[in-house]
Design an enzyme around this catalytic site. Structure first.
Site, short mmCIF file in Angstrom:
data_model
loop_
_atom_site.label_atom_id
_atom_site.label_comp_id
_atom_site.label_asym_id
_atom_site.label_seq_id
_atom_site.Cartn_x
_atom_site.Cartn_y
_atom_site.Cartn_z
N HIS A 164 2.01 6.74 4.60
CA HIS A 164 2.11 7.38 5.77
C HIS A 164 2.21 6.45 7.04
CE1 HIS A 164 -0.82 8.99 2.70
NE2 HIS A 164 0.09 10.25 2.89
S1 FES Z 1 -0.76 4.87 5.66
FE1 FES Z 1 -1.88 6.62 4.20
S2 FES Z 1 -2.18 5.33 2.55
FE2 FES Z 1 -1.52 3.80 3.79
#
Ligand code: FES
Ligand code: HEM
Lengths: 418, 186
Positions: free
Chosen positions: B151
């Site tokens: 993410h």
């Molecule tokens: S940014 Fe969501 S798990 Fe690493």
């Protein structure tokens, strides 16, 4: 529409049984003589399709379990064993995997139908809320099922989704350890997911029974949103609705089986044919397509806890939909502005899905954030306001009036010739 | 109501309350094993500590080892990376806690507090993104450290979160030097 029963058994054995356990009467009243509005269109056939898909998943699932091994060292190979060695195993395994996707296609259409025709409005709030509960159970079942083949996407999907609970203040860490039964997704996790993946479909059956019960108490809605007023507005479930449902089901199954036989992997991810590796995250993890819009909402919010709240909130908000929509008119067919908002929401949901499938970089982030804001604005701001501001089109005085008017406008030339 | 009924009613109330109380205690006692069985079993908890030899790791290289089912990243940092890590003002960090099991709780997230004195070139940390648990990729991201592909979280050369949804710095597990080039994790 629980009118008095018209079941009248002539066979003495059935009569004898009816006096002791009126099960055939219940079936006859619910699925044969049961009156349904005469103007139901094909969007109303998806409930029946969903029933069949649920049964199909349970049957193929029970068969898969006869050959599957829920252990980190053997799970992946046992699914390959099903695909290669078990008689008809390749068909049965794909039937179950592709079936999950088509189960979700059907449920999304079913939910959209409800939103378009305002099926959630009084007196059908409980019916609708049971539907939302069904959707949640389906999501949990599909998620745990996807972990069972123990591929790379299985593992990392499981890790990311269970980690959502670490956002809970104070107890987050403890909850996640409890869910995993360890310090990471591991064998203990796989085994409990297997146990629950077997259990939840039967919970689903229970909630579906309540859903159908609630449906039979209030009676079915219809595309005009005008309630049934007399016997003229209805037809018997069998043969009329039964045949329509069966026809729609056949078409649905032609498409479904075409995927099973010719494109079984089209809806999945090839990386799941690589065995789970706890030390390497795949380049790009994405959940199955049916979770993508919600995944996009999770990622749109740059804060961990709020992201999780937004994601769960985006479904929970459906529970209060009957009270957010302030309009007295049910069907979008008579609500010109609401109708446009409905289609905008569909587009928005689709965009969220596309965003969810793409990496969280560059302008995908911005698009995801705008679409997320619009999603919530639709339910929390636009719906309540439109109900108050919009002038609906005049409603037909009854279902049969609407049907007759439609038929008359279809053959205007036929009239003078008489 | 006649007075003769009063003692009976008291008796009934007592039985109601007593039954309810026993039932409640029984249900709570039953819930404990049903819930606690899902927590890590003795065999999972017994997972031993591991020893790692650092000498084969060249400057600028990282290795990943598995400990308690999770990856541990060990990086031999370059002088430039250490300098970058030290140059950061702690007040500018999203998470100002060192998240190091080997220093006092609540220590500031300075680079010194993330590594062992005299061994500042070796950064030992969990390869578990504090967002939702993916393994961050080394030498990537906007801060020259780690980038989580899931993410989009960016960590710096000290493993501290700088940008993205992850709330905390990558945790440093409990470890100690057994010799000049050997550590024991756990
Ligand atoms: S940014 Fe969501 S798990 Fe690493
Ligand atoms: C609500 C209905 C169900 C849904 C939505 C569902 C969903 C799924 C999904 C998405 C998978 C992963 C498929 C794959 O990638 O191969 C799966 C696998 C599996 N499911 Fe289900 N399932 C359901 C019911 C059941 C039932 C009732 C059982 C058993 C009683 C079952 C047993 C299994 C098994 C053993 C697997 C692993 C084998 C495999 O991957 O092919 N499922 N399920």
């Amino acid at each position: 529409m629980s009118g008095h029963s018209t079941y009248n058994p002539t066979n003495p054995v059935m009569k004898w049984l009816d006096d002791r356990l009126p099960l055939p009467r219940l079936m006859y009243d619910s699925f044969v003589s049961y009156p349904v509005p005469r103007n139901l269109n094909y969007w109303y056939t998806f409930g029946g399709i969903l029933m069949i898909m649920m049964v199909s998943q349970i049957i193929t699932g029970i068969i898969l379990v006869m050959h599957y091994t829920p252990h980190v060292d053997m799970a992946f190979d046992s699914v390959e064993h099903i695909r290669r060695n078990v008689n008809f195993g390749n068909v049965l395994q794909k039937w179950h995997a592709v079936g999950a996707s088509f189960f979700f296609i059907a449920v999304y259409i079913h939910i959209a139908r409800g939103m378009y025709y305002g099926s959630y409005k009084a007196p059908r709030e409980i019916l609708w809320m049971l539907g939302v509960a069904i959707f949640l159970v389906m999501m949990a079942t599909g998620f745990m099922g996807y972990v069972l083949p123990w591929g790379q996407m299985s593992f990392w999907g499981a890790k990311v989704i269970t980690n959502l609970f670490s956002a809970v203040p104070f107890f987050g860490e403890a909850i996640v350890t409890w869910l995993w039964g360890g310090f990471s997704v591991d064998n203990a996790t796989l085994q409990r997911f297997f146990s629950l993946h077997y259990l939840l479909p039967f919970v689903l059956v229970g909630v579906v029974i309540l859903h159908v019960w609630a449906l039979h108490v209030t009676g079915q809605g219809n595309p005009t949103g005008v309630e049934v007023k007399s016997g003229q507005d209805t037809i018997a479930f069998t043969p009329f609705a039964t045949v329509k449902d069966a026809f729609a089901l056949s078409v649905f199954f032609i498409v479904f089986t075409a995927f099973v036989f010719y494109a079984p992997d089209y809806l999945g991810h090839s990386i799941n044919y690589e065995e789970a590796n706890p030390l390497v995250t795949p380049e790009h993890i994405v959940p199955e397509w049916y979770y993508l819009p919600f995944y996009a909402i999770l990622r749109a919010v740059p804060d961990k806890l709020l992201g999780v709240v937004a994601m769960f909130g985006s479904i929970m908000i459906w529970f209060i939909l009957p009270w957010l929509d302030t309009s007295k008119v049910r069907s979008a067919a008579y609500r010109p502005i609401f109708k446009q908002l409905f289609w905008l929401l569909m587009i928005d949901f689709f965009i969220l899905g596309v965003v969810g499938a793409n990496p969280p970089e560059g302008w995908w982030i911005t698009v995801g954030q705008i679409a997320t804001v619009y999603y919530f604005a639709h339910f929390l701001i636009l719906l309540p306001l439109v109900g108050l501001l919009e002038t609906p089109r005049p409603l037909p005085s009854s279902i049969s009036d609407a049907v007759l008017a439609k038929n008359a406008s279809k053959q205007p030339a036929a009239q003078p010739a008489e | 109501m006649s007075t003769a009924e009063a003692p009976d009613e008291d008796r009934r109330d007592f039985l109601y309350i007593a039954t309810g109380a026993v039932g409640a205690v029984g249900a709570a006692a039953l819930a404990v094993p049903l819930i606690d069985q899902m927590n890590p079993s003795a065999s999972v908890l017994a997972l031993a500590s591991i020893e790692v030899d650092l000498s084969p790791i060249e400057e600028g290289q990282s290795i990943t080892v598995k400990w308690r089912g999770n990856p541990v990243i060990i990086r031999h940092r370059t002088a430039k990376e250490i300098e970058e890590a030290k140059a950061v003002n702690v007040a500018d960090l999203p998470d100002q806690d060192a998240r190091n099991a080997n220093v006092a709780d609540g220590s500031a997230a300075t680079d010194e507090n993330r590594v062992v004195d005299g061994k500042t070139q070796y950064l030992v940390q969990m390869g578990v993104c504090t967002h939702l648990g993916c393994v961050p990729i080394g030498n990537e991201g906007e801060y020259d450290g780690w980038f989580c592909p899931c993410h989009g979280s960016h960590y710096d050369t000290s493993g501290r979160i700088r940008k993205g949804p992850a709330p905390e710095n990558l945790p440093v597990p409990e470890y100690q030097y057994l010799s000049d080039t050997k550590i024991k994790i756990g």
